[in-house]
Design an enzyme around this catalytic site. Structure first.
Site, PDB file in Angstrom:
ATOM      1  N   CYS A 106       0.750  -1.276   0.062  1.00  0.00           N
ATOM      2  CA  CYS A 106      -0.067  -0.031   0.177  1.00  0.00           C
ATOM      3  C   CYS A 106       0.862   1.285  -0.071  1.00  0.00           C
ATOM      4  O   CYS A 106       0.483   2.358  -0.810  1.00  0.00           O
ATOM      5  CB  CYS A 106      -0.887   0.012   1.201  1.00  0.00           C
ATOM      6  SG  CYS A 106      -1.260  -1.570   2.057  1.00  0.00           S
ATOM      7  N   LYS A 152       3.379   1.833  -2.925  1.00  0.00           N
ATOM      8  CA  LYS A 152       2.331   2.018  -4.118  1.00  0.00           C
ATOM      9  C   LYS A 152       1.850   3.385  -4.092  1.00  0.00           C
ATOM     10  O   LYS A 152       1.643   4.081  -5.046  1.00  0.00           O
ATOM     11  CB  LYS A 152       1.417   0.834  -3.919  1.00  0.00           C
ATOM     12  CG  LYS A 152       0.309   1.103  -5.207  1.00  0.00           C
ATOM     13  CD  LYS A 152      -0.841   0.417  -4.787  1.00  0.00           C
ATOM     14  CE  LYS A 152      -1.690   1.054  -3.905  1.00  0.00           C
ATOM     15  NZ  LYS A 152      -2.832   0.183  -3.479  1.00  0.00           N
ATOM     16  N   HIS A 188     -20.929  22.605  -1.704  1.00  0.00           N
ATOM     17  CA  HIS A 188     -20.880  23.201  -2.909  1.00  0.00           C
ATOM     18  C   HIS A 188     -19.560  24.066  -3.068  1.00  0.00           C
ATOM     19  O   HIS A 188     -19.326  24.941  -2.179  1.00  0.00           O
ATOM     20  CB  HIS A 188     -22.109  23.871  -3.496  1.00  0.00           C
ATOM     21  CG  HIS A 188     -22.034  23.972  -4.923  1.00  0.00           C
ATOM     22  ND1 HIS A 188     -22.045  23.414  -5.993  1.00  0.00           N
ATOM     23  CD2 HIS A 188     -21.909  25.602  -5.159  1.00  0.00           C
ATOM     24  CE1 HIS A 188     -22.114  24.099  -6.922  1.00  0.00           C
ATOM     25  NE2 HIS A 188     -21.869  25.567  -6.846  1.00  0.00           N
TER      26      HIS A 188
HETATM   27  C1  LIG Z   1       1.160  -4.021  -4.252  1.00  0.00           C
HETATM   28  C2  LIG Z   1       0.097  -4.254  -3.320  1.00  0.00           C
HETATM   29  C3  LIG Z   1      -0.493  -3.015  -2.931  1.00  0.00           C
HETATM   30  C4  LIG Z   1      -1.576  -3.044  -1.881  1.00  0.00           C
HETATM   31  N1  LIG Z   1      -2.335  -1.953  -1.855  1.00  0.00           N
HETATM   32  C5  LIG Z   1      -2.978  -2.014  -0.538  1.00  0.00           C
HETATM   33  C6  LIG Z   1      -3.889  -0.931  -0.183  1.00  0.00           C
HETATM   34  O1  LIG Z   1      -3.885   0.189  -1.124  1.00  0.00           O
HETATM   35  N2  LIG Z   1      -4.815  -0.719   0.683  1.00  0.00           N
HETATM   36  C7  LIG Z   1      -4.779  -2.083   1.366  1.00  0.00           C
HETATM   37  O2  LIG Z   1      -5.496  -2.083   2.414  1.00  0.00           O
HETATM   38  N3  LIG Z   1      -4.309  -3.252   1.325  1.00  0.00           N
HETATM   39  C8  LIG Z   1      -3.590  -3.276  -0.037  1.00  0.00           C
HETATM   40  N4  LIG Z   1      -2.298  -4.391  -0.075  1.00  0.00           N
HETATM   41  C9  LIG Z   1      -2.938  -5.446   0.901  1.00  0.00           C
HETATM   42  C10 LIG Z   1      -1.967  -5.544   2.089  1.00  0.00           C
HETATM   43  O3  LIG Z   1      -0.851  -5.072   1.721  1.00  0.00           O
HETATM   44  C11 LIG Z   1      -2.381  -6.715   2.895  1.00  0.00           C
HETATM   45  O4  LIG Z   1      -3.695  -6.781   2.876  1.00  0.00           O
HETATM   46  C12 LIG Z   1      -1.818  -6.785   4.399  1.00  0.00           C
HETATM   47  O5  LIG Z   1      -0.117  -6.266   4.288  1.00  0.00           O
HETATM   48  C13 LIG Z   1      -1.780  -7.895   5.101  1.00  0.00           C
HETATM   49  O6  LIG Z   1      -1.200  -7.882   6.251  1.00  0.00           O
HETATM   50  P1  LIG Z   1      -0.612  -9.252   7.126  1.00  0.00           P
HETATM   51  O7  LIG Z   1      -0.179  -8.845   8.339  1.00  0.00           O
HETATM   52  O8  LIG Z   1      -1.752 -10.330   6.629  1.00  0.00           O
HETATM   53  O9  LIG Z   1       0.642  -9.701   6.161  1.00  0.00           O
HETATM   54  P2  LIG Z   1       1.802  -9.263   5.649  1.00  0.00           P
HETATM   55  O10 LIG Z   1       1.697  -7.529   5.701  1.00  0.00           O
HETATM   56  O11 LIG Z   1       2.007  -9.608   4.122  1.00  0.00           O
HETATM   57  O12 LIG Z   1       2.843  -9.644   6.603  1.00  0.00           O
HETATM   58  C14 LIG Z   1       3.349 -10.714   6.653  1.00  0.00           C
HETATM   59  C15 LIG Z   1       4.903 -10.776   7.113  1.00  0.00           C
HETATM   60  O13 LIG Z   1       5.115 -12.032   7.557  1.00  0.00           O
HETATM   61  C16 LIG Z   1       6.519 -12.488   7.173  1.00  0.00           C
HETATM   62  N5  LIG Z   1       6.707 -13.878   6.974  1.00  0.00           N
HETATM   63  C17 LIG Z   1       6.044 -14.822   6.180  1.00  0.00           C
HETATM   64  N6  LIG Z   1       6.397 -15.989   6.530  1.00  0.00           N
HETATM   65  C18 LIG Z   1       7.286 -15.865   7.575  1.00  0.00           C
HETATM   66  C19 LIG Z   1       8.026 -16.985   8.432  1.00  0.00           C
HETATM   67  N7  LIG Z   1       7.736 -18.141   8.087  1.00  0.00           N
HETATM   68  N8  LIG Z   1       8.607 -16.498   9.429  1.00  0.00           N
HETATM   69  C20 LIG Z   1       8.766 -15.202   9.721  1.00  0.00           C
HETATM   70  N9  LIG Z   1       8.316 -14.162   8.938  1.00  0.00           N
HETATM   71  C21 LIG Z   1       7.400 -14.433   7.984  1.00  0.00           C
HETATM   72  C22 LIG Z   1       6.740 -11.476   5.865  1.00  0.00           C
HETATM   73  O14 LIG Z   1       7.927 -11.399   5.470  1.00  0.00           O
HETATM   74  C23 LIG Z   1       5.983 -10.454   5.881  1.00  0.00           C
HETATM   75  O15 LIG Z   1       6.566  -9.398   6.531  1.00  0.00           O
HETATM   76  C24 LIG Z   1      -1.746  -4.243  -1.172  1.00  0.00           C
HETATM   77  C25 LIG Z   1      -0.832  -5.372  -1.223  1.00  0.00           C
HETATM   78  C26 LIG Z   1       0.032  -5.471  -2.527  1.00  0.00           C
HETATM   79  C27 LIG Z   1       1.032  -6.565  -2.530  1.00  0.00           C
END
Ligand SMILES: Cc1cc2nc3c(=O)[nH]c(=O)nc-3n(C[C@H](O)[C@H](O)[C@H](O)COP(=O)(O)OP(=O)(O)OC[C@H]3O[C@@H](n4cnc5c(N)ncnc54)[C@H](O)[C@@H]3O)c2cc1C
Length: 460
Positions: A48, A51, A437
């Site tokens: 996010c 981007k 407006h």
């Molecule tokens: C290009 C792009 C643009 C996006 N734009 C938006 C947006 O505009 N608005 C929005 O709301 N969402 C957006 N998203 C989606 C958003 O980034 C995700 O929904 C969000 O980051 C999910 O959070 P999370 O904590 O589930 O996982 P993540 O943020 O992916 O975090 C997971 C972490 O776990 C780590 N990890 C994985 N496996 C292991 C392991 N075995 N041991 C240790 N560490 C590990 C990874 O390195 C990562 O840092 C976008 C995604 C992308 C790819």
């Protein structure tokens, strides 16, 4: 909990994991968090935030063009990709440091390592250490997929690499029709590249309202992005100077960069899920209940790895709710309905609630209100663009159940429309609200005439 080294082990330092770790620690839990790449996760490092910075950069082109109609004379603007990337990287590093310091202040122990589950209470770290935890939270997010294995796929990049290209490619071919593909098409095109978007389906932005999908596509095409649907990449060949992309159907497209944005997969591989006996859901994510609890009582999962609603604010809410439920004595369920969403494309999309098609399937009576007009700013600039605003109303209750917008500021409008929709505002409430407006958003409270009204067909 004294048999354990920690009360909570969080695997993954992204949006969901970081929030869960911090709140659990604030509730008094001893917390350890492992991150294998960079703290902040996808959103901060390669999602996010970077981007949106690239989107801002890409929009200056239009602003420079618009300025002329308002009396400005500009020297020929030029753009330098390496400067943008260096500045973006500085901001990302600042945010990563801020995440680290917030966790440290909350007394969360951070381990820079990959972590896997050895059993239902044990996490194995890269250095061979094993940590026993009363609870384990899996917050490993998702990873970009490449779809079918096609010849030459090794020449393609995903959004991960797109953030760090050494130079702006002159010709970019993007395969995919989701928000990431459409956003990067706008970014590369705005910065000056020739962009071709290839998508196997009938139209881009599946899941969004059909009017929005058509409107965005038409505007992208007007702005010079070539959109090819009903087709996909069959092979990629590299010669000394460039890539050549063969499409199904036989067309050959030259490119300097091929990006695949064909969907992200939950990050579940090699995590030790089998060792801990954790079940996977039909959607490919970790199966969880409404408290984000897996089928194993000591293991929870939040965020993209559960493949529910894959957005940062949702992952954060789920992480917070998990910590409150398990460590704060306040069982909390996250409501996944009416989540506002945006596409930072050119033009921008903001949406919340049911699409017209969804409403027609759900509501006995659906009323649709639409406004399409040239925004005031475009009058003097001469820019060839129109705004689309659309309200979807449950005709029986008069509740506004969906709001869909395309045009400048659409994402900001969607955030506020989401408050009204969450509060179950009716069309009469919208009508009773005084217009502000001159704005684009005022049209949301001045749409008096239905553009369509449908009764659901009686079930057979
Ligand atoms: C290009 C792009 C643009 C996006 N734009 C938006 C947006 O505009 N608005 C929005 O709301 N969402 C957006 N998203 C989606 C958003 O980034 C995700 O929904 C969000 O980051 C999910 O959070 P999370 O904590 O589930 O996982 P993540 O943020 O992916 O975090 C997971 C972490 O776990 C780590 N990890 C994985 N496996 C292991 C392991 N075995 N041991 C240790 N560490 C590990 C990874 O390195 C990562 O840092 C976008 C995604 C992308 C790819």
């Amino acid at each position: 909990m004294s048999d354990f080294d920690v009360d909570l082990f969080v695997v993954g330092g992204g949006s969901g994991g970081v929030r869960a770790a911090r709140i659990a620690a604030q509730h008094g839990a001893r917390v350890m968090l492992a991150e294998e790449y960079r703290l902040g996760g996808t959103c901060v490092i390669r999602g996010c935030v970077p981007k949106k910075l690239l989107v801002y950069a890409s929009r200056f082109r239009g602003e420079f063009e618009d300025a002329v109609g308002y009396g400005w004379t500009l020297a020929q603007p030029s753009f330098d990709w390496p400067t943008l990337i260096v500045n973006k990287d500085k901001e990302i590093a600042r945010l990563e440091a801020a995440y680290t310091s917030t966790l440290q202040k909350s007394r969360v122990e951070i381990v820079k390592s990959r972590a896997t589950l050895a059993d239902t209470h044990t996490v194995a770290l890269g250095d061979g250490r094993r940590v026993r935890a009363a609870y384990i939270l899996i917050a490993t997010g998702g990873a970009p997929g490449y779809g079918d294995q096609i010849p030459g796929i090794e020449h393609a990049i995903s959004s991960n690499e797109a953030f760090d290209l050494p130079q702006l490619p002159r010709r970019v071919l993007i395969q995919g029709g989701g928000y990431i593909a459409v956003e990067f098409a706008g970014i590369f095109s705005g910065l000056g590249a020739q962009v071709t978007l290839v998508y196997r389906g009938e139209n881009i932005l599946r899941g969004f309202d059909d009017d929005v999908r058509q409107h965005v596509r038409a505007d992208m095409e007007k702005h010079g992005i070539k959109v090819i649907t009903g087709c996909k990449v069959a092979a990629i060949e590299r010669d000394a100077t460039h890539l050549s992309v063969r499409l199904t159907g036989g067309n050959q497209v030259p490119a300097d960069c091929v990006m695949f944005a064909v969907g992200r997969q939950p990050h579940v591989a090699d995590l030790g899920l089998q060792a801990a006996g954790i079940a996977i859901a039909k959607n490919g994510g970790i199966a969880v209940d409404e408290y984000s609890r897996t089928n194993v009582a000591s293991v929870y999962a939040v965020g993209d790895v559960t493949n529910r609603v894959n957005l940062t604010p949702v992952a954060i809410r789920e992480g917070h709710a998990f910590a409150d439920s398990v460590f704060g004595g306040k069982p909390t369920v996250v409501d996944h309905t009416n989540v506002p969403t945006a596409v930072f494309s050119d033009p921008e999309v903001g949406a919340v609630g049911l699409t017209e098609a969804q409403a027609r399937a759900h509501c006995a009576q659906t009323d649709v209100y639409k406004a399409m007009f040239k925004p005031l700013k475009a009058t003097l600039s001469g820019r060839d663009t129109t705004v689309l605003l659309k309200l979807v109303v449950d005709g029986n209750s008069d509740r506004v159940v969906g709001c869909h917008m395309v045009g400048e500021g659409a994402a900001e409008m969607a955030q506020l429309a989401a408050v009204a929709i969450k509060m179950r505002a009716t069309k009469a409430d919208f009508d009773a609200t005084m217009a502000l407006h001159p704005t684009t958003a005022e049209e949301l409270v001045t749409m008096r005439t239905k553009s369509a009204s449908y009764a659901r067909a009686a079930a057979e």
